[in-house]
Design an enzyme around this catalytic site. Sequence first.
Site, PDB file in Angstrom:
ATOM      1  N   ILE A 139       0.815  -1.224   0.000  1.00 39.95           N
ATOM      2  CA  ILE A 139       0.000   0.000   0.000  1.00 39.95           C
ATOM      3  C   ILE A 139       0.847   1.271   0.000  1.00 39.95           C
ATOM      4  CG2 ILE A 139      -2.009  -1.054   1.093  1.00 39.95           C
ATOM      5  CD1 ILE A 139      -1.077   0.078   3.760  1.00 39.95           C
ATOM      6  N   GLY A 140       2.168   1.129  -0.040  1.00 35.93           N
ATOM      7  CA  GLY A 140       3.014   2.321  -0.063  1.00 35.93           C
ATOM      8  C   GLY A 140       4.477   1.966  -0.205  1.00 35.93           C
ATOM      9  N   LYS A 141       5.249   2.909  -0.766  1.00 39.78           N
ATOM     10  CA  LYS A 141       6.682   2.695  -0.948  1.00 39.78           C
ATOM     11  C   LYS A 141       7.392   4.028  -0.826  1.00 39.78           C
ATOM     12  CE  LYS A 141      10.038   0.503  -4.044  1.00 39.78           C
ATOM     13  NZ  LYS A 141      10.556  -0.411  -3.021  1.00 39.78           N
TER      14      LYS A 141
ATOM     15  N   PHE B  55      13.020   4.789   2.272  1.00 41.40           N
ATOM     16  CA  PHE B  55      13.621   3.934   3.285  1.00 41.40           C
ATOM     17  C   PHE B  55      12.954   2.562   3.396  1.00 41.40           C
ATOM     18  CE2 PHE B  55      14.244   8.345   4.776  1.00 41.40           C
ATOM     19  CZ  PHE B  55      15.623   8.391   4.645  1.00 41.40           C
TER      20      PHE B  55
ATOM     21  N   VAL C 161       5.434  -0.315   2.647  1.00 43.70           N
ATOM     22  CA  VAL C 161       4.351  -0.572   3.602  1.00 43.70           C
ATOM     23  C   VAL C 161       3.380  -1.571   2.976  1.00 43.70           C
ATOM     24  CG1 VAL C 161       2.507   0.420   5.000  1.00 43.70           C
ATOM     25  CG2 VAL C 161       4.562   1.766   4.523  1.00 43.70           C
TER      26      VAL C 161
ATOM     27  N   ASP D 130       8.801  16.721   9.182  1.00 46.48           N
ATOM     28  CA  ASP D 130       8.237  16.387   7.872  1.00 46.48           C
ATOM     29  C   ASP D 130       6.715  16.408   7.923  1.00 46.48           C
ATOM     30  OD1 ASP D 130       8.462  15.824   5.190  1.00 46.48           O
ATOM     31  OD2 ASP D 130       8.650  13.655   5.459  1.00 46.48           O
TER      32      ASP D 130
END
EC number: 2.7.11.-
Length: 470
Positions: A113-115, A118, A121, A224
């Site tokens: 679901i994410g990249k 670092f 996910v 961030d």
Amino acid sequence: MRKKRKGSETEGWENLPDDLSCSTASRSSNFRSHFSLEGYARLKKRCKETEAVESVGSFKRRIAGVATAPPCGASSLVSSGRGLKRKIGCIDVSTQTGRKNKIDDDYVFGRNIGKGKFGSVRICKSRKNGTEFACKTLKKGEETVHREVEIMQHLSGHPRVVTLHAVYEESDCFHLVMELCSGGRLIDQMVKVGRYSEQRAANIFKDLMLVINYCHEMGVVHRDIKPENILLTAAGKIQLADFGLAMRIAKGQTLSGLAGSPAYVAPEVLSENYSEKVDVWSAGVLLYALLSGVLPFKGDSLDAIFEAIKNVKLDFNTGVWESVSKPARDLLARMLTREESARITADEVLRHPWILFYTDRTLKTMCIKSKHKSQAGSSTCLQNRSPTEKTDLNRADREKKIPSDSPTDSFSNTEEEEDESGVVDVLVVAIANVRISEPKRSRVCSPTNNPIEQQHSSNLTSTSTLCRAF
């Protein structure tokens, strides 16, 4: 004299869309997973931690038996003493590093679901009870990995911080099992919505500032803050995530080293000498985008964006800002002040009249009082009716009630909620444009023998605050 602490090294930055109000297709095409600043960093002095840190191959190399955690039951508005330390036994065993457990024994991996720079996910499901979580896999060799785990342990327990459930360590990576926020990212909602009403923006923003204030009280700078790192629960509440760039900071210390995302970075970060107020600036940029639908500082390159951050003067008197209340513009101006010493703190943001006016507590008080009036009126009418008529009316009233067993999203009550938000916004803008002469102002703001009850300002400390704000 403030002690200066250098950040680790120049971190990765993400390239963000300049305009959040264009078509969905074009907005989506503006996103890139990560935008490296390695070339830009070569022009800068490469920064390293001043603190001596041993090899980071494993947490076992660090001081054993000590970790950080927040005080139990601490309020986000009460100073916690910044970074209290507790024995590692006080931290949930499953979130301690160095355990021999294998993640495959406890969870089944699902879709990605994410990249990011670092790591990645993925969704993972508990073998024990089938509950779904988000698993963030981070490669070893970067100190940011160890720091992120430690800071999440340190901040665990706050309702607006993504909960860390377990940590698994392998030879080449860490697996961080965290709560799954099924509502997606705030940035995706912003792309769909465009401009937010002031009421809706204020309630999102207050939750964000509460968690930022908590981080600062616990001695943590996120570095961030941006909508990509703000997740939404199924109920529409925000959760602050991604502490990969976060740093521990003591009172009076300053940080150095480039870190953050270009469009949201504070001007003092570019000078590599900054404090926790960089989070306030980034939050101000986010509020600007919520209320206007666009980012304040834009450019075709990193240098152009940085030049805008350092020099562009924001105009809050023309264009879309003519329909935004003066208190909202005042808050933005105070948060986006380039002079760090003049910029307000996270705690001061939470006490600003615009936040106090629009937050749930104030609006709920308005609804409760108006409801009491309507109930009082209806009870008077019932007193004049016969017992039979009262019974029939009560039965009809019960039949009209609709059971509310389906889950509701606080941000998806669509038309009715948006209409109410629009009405409140119009009233605030109208009040802000009212000019009161000094003699009349003194009469309005001065206490009288028979003060008029202000149903919409129960959160404000005094009537004089209301007069100054609006």
